[in-house]
Enzyme design. Sequence first.
Site, PDB file in Angstrom:
ATOM      1  CB  THR A 116      -5.881  -9.701  -2.737  1.00  0.00           C
ATOM      2  OG1 THR A 116      -5.430  -9.349  -1.413  1.00  0.00           O
ATOM      3  CG2 THR A 116      -4.728 -10.436  -3.409  1.00  0.00           C
ATOM      4  CE1 TYR A 169      -5.603 -14.703  -1.652  1.00  0.00           C
ATOM      5  CE2 TYR A 169      -4.646 -12.817  -0.501  1.00  0.00           C
ATOM      6  CZ  TYR A 169      -5.704 -13.409  -1.165  1.00  0.00           C
ATOM      7  OH  TYR A 169      -6.864 -12.693  -1.355  1.00  0.00           O
TER       8      TYR A 169
HETATM    9  N1  UFG Z   1      -5.778  -9.144  13.942  1.00  0.00           N
HETATM   10  C1  UFG Z   1      -5.629  -9.183  15.300  1.00  0.00           C
HETATM   11  N2  UFG Z   1      -6.177 -10.224  16.005  1.00  0.00           N
HETATM   12  C2  UFG Z   1      -6.867 -11.231  15.386  1.00  0.00           C
HETATM   13  C3  UFG Z   1      -7.040 -11.174  13.978  1.00  0.00           C
HETATM   14  C4  UFG Z   1      -6.459 -10.115  13.290  1.00  0.00           C
HETATM   15  O1  UFG Z   1      -5.004  -8.304  15.891  1.00  0.00           O
HETATM   16  O2  UFG Z   1      -7.332 -12.151  16.078  1.00  0.00           O
HETATM   17  C5  UFG Z   1      -5.207  -8.017  13.202  1.00  0.00           C
HETATM   18  C6  UFG Z   1      -4.192  -8.452  12.160  1.00  0.00           C
HETATM   19  O3  UFG Z   1      -2.929  -8.585  12.738  1.00  0.00           O
HETATM   20  C7  UFG Z   1      -4.288  -7.322  11.166  1.00  0.00           C
HETATM   21  C8  UFG Z   1      -5.754  -6.888  11.246  1.00  0.00           C
HETATM   22  O4  UFG Z   1      -6.244  -7.404  12.464  1.00  0.00           O
HETATM   23  O5  UFG Z   1      -3.495  -6.256  11.553  1.00  0.00           O
HETATM   24  C9  UFG Z   1      -6.618  -7.424  10.119  1.00  0.00           C
HETATM   25  O6  UFG Z   1      -6.407  -8.830  10.030  1.00  0.00           O
HETATM   26  P1  UFG Z   1      -7.297  -9.778   9.116  1.00  0.00           P
HETATM   27  O7  UFG Z   1      -6.787 -11.178   9.338  1.00  0.00           O
HETATM   28  O8  UFG Z   1      -8.735  -9.527   9.370  1.00  0.00           O
HETATM   29  O9  UFG Z   1      -7.002  -9.299   7.646  1.00  0.00           O
HETATM   30  P2  UFG Z   1      -5.602  -9.135   6.871  1.00  0.00           P
HETATM   31  O10 UFG Z   1      -5.341  -7.656   6.798  1.00  0.00           O
HETATM   32  O11 UFG Z   1      -4.545  -9.968   7.428  1.00  0.00           O
HETATM   33  O12 UFG Z   1      -5.930  -9.796   5.451  1.00  0.00           O
HETATM   34  C10 UFG Z   1      -6.913  -9.325   4.588  1.00  0.00           C
HETATM   35  C11 UFG Z   1      -7.470 -10.485   3.774  1.00  0.00           C
HETATM   36  C12 UFG Z   1      -6.407 -11.077   2.922  1.00  0.00           C
HETATM   37  C13 UFG Z   1      -5.777 -10.005   2.077  1.00  0.00           C
HETATM   38  C14 UFG Z   1      -5.305  -8.874   2.924  1.00  0.00           C
HETATM   39  C15 UFG Z   1      -4.746  -7.823   2.024  1.00  0.00           C
HETATM   40  O13 UFG Z   1      -7.965 -11.485   4.641  1.00  0.00           O
HETATM   41  O14 UFG Z   1      -6.984 -12.063   2.091  1.00  0.00           O
HETATM   42  O15 UFG Z   1      -6.365  -8.387   3.714  1.00  0.00           O
HETATM   43  O16 UFG Z   1      -5.259  -6.587   2.241  1.00  0.00           O
HETATM   44  F1  UFG Z   1      -4.713 -10.505   1.418  1.00  0.00           F
END
Ligand code: UFG
Length: 322
Positions: free
Chosen positions: A117, A141
Site C-alpha cells: 500500500t 496498517y
Molecule cells: N473522503 C471524504 N469523505 C468521505 C470519505 C473519504 O472526504 O466520506 C476523503 C478522504 O478524506 C480522503 C479521500 O476522500 O481525502 C479518499 O479517502 P478513502 O477513504 O477513499 O481512501 P484513503 O486515501 O484514506 O485510503 C486508501 C486506502 C488505504 C490506503 C490508502 C493509501 O483505503 O487502505 O489509500 O493510499 F492505505
Amino acid sequence: MTVLVTGGLGFVGSHFVWAAADAGLRVVVLDDQSAAGRPRLPDAVEVVVGCVGDAERVADLLARHRPEAIVHFAGKIEVGESVRNPGLYFDVNFVRALRLLDAAVAAGVESFVFSSTAAVYGEPRAVPIPETARTEPINPYGASKLAFEHALAGYSAAHGLRWCAPRYFNAAGARPDGTLVEAHDPETHLIPLVVDAGLGRRGPISIFGDDYDTPDGTCIRDYVHVCDLADAHLRALERLAAGETIGPVNLGTGRGSSVREVIDAAGDVLGAPVPHGVAARRAGDPTALVADARAAAERLGWRPRRSDLATIVEDAVRSRRN
Ligand code: UFG
C-alpha cells in the site's frame, strides 16, 4: 501456471481471480470469508475457507495443488481500525502472513506477490512519490504492510524466493460487466460513498476538510482502477516466472484527483449533482498522495487503461446499480 490466491473473495482479490482465470491460469483461493459480501468467482476456481496463518491447512493446500506462485491479498485494510487495534493488524498482516511465507518456502513455491500500500510512505515529503521515497508509515496498517515487505526481502536473499509488492494507491472502480462490486463493511471509501449518495441510497457525502493546501482545498488521491491493478499482478507473475525479482512497485497513475473532482465526476455520470457538505478533516489524512508510476511501466510494462476518473466512476456506478 497454478496460483494460490489468498483473500480471493475480497475487492482486489476477486478482480484478480477473474483476470487470472481469463488469462488461463489455474487458480485456488484461500479466504477466511471475513470480507463483506460474497463475490461470484469462475466455476473452475476452488475456494478453500481458512486462514493464511493455519500452517497445517496451508501446507496441505500447497502439497495438493503445487502452485508455482502465491498472490497474497488477504489482510486488514482500515487505517482507523489499525490505530485503535494495532495488535490485530500486526497479527493478521505480519505474523499470519509470515506463517504463509514459511509454508511457501518449505513447499518450494518460487514466486510471491504481496498486496502492499501507499500507506507505507506515511506523509510524503513530495509528490509524485517514487519507490525510493522514505518509508515512514504513520499508522499500524502501513507499518504492518511495510514489515512484511522487509520479511519478503529477507526471505528472498536467504531462500531465493522471487517477489513483488505492488503498493496500491487508491483502488477503485469495478469490472465493467458489473459482476463484481467494491463492498466493505463499514464502507469508508470515497467513491462507493459518493456513488451511493448520488443514487439516493444514503445522505449527502461529507467532504473531510476543504482547507488543505490544494487548488480546491480538498485532499488529492491517485485513483487506480481495480482491473488495472489485476493486470499489473498478472504482469508481475510473468516476470517472476521468467526469473526476475521485482520488489516494491507503485501502482497508481501519476495523476491526482481531489475529493471535489470525484464528486463532480460522479455528478456528470449520474446526470445530477451529488448532494454533499463540508465536515472537519479526518485524522491521519495526508494532503496529497500521487504515485510516481514509472517503475511499473519500466519493470512490468504496465500502463493503466481504465484509470481515468470518468471510467472509474462509470464502472463504480454500474456495479452499484447492479
Ligand atoms: N473522503 C471524504 N469523505 C468521505 C470519505 C473519504 O472526504 O466520506 C476523503 C478522504 O478524506 C480522503 C479521500 O476522500 O481525502 C479518499 O479517502 P478513502 O477513504 O477513499 O481512501 P484513503 O486515501 O484514506 O485510503 C486508501 C486506502 C488505504 C490506503 C490508502 C493509501 O483505503 O487502505 O489509500 O493510499 F492505505
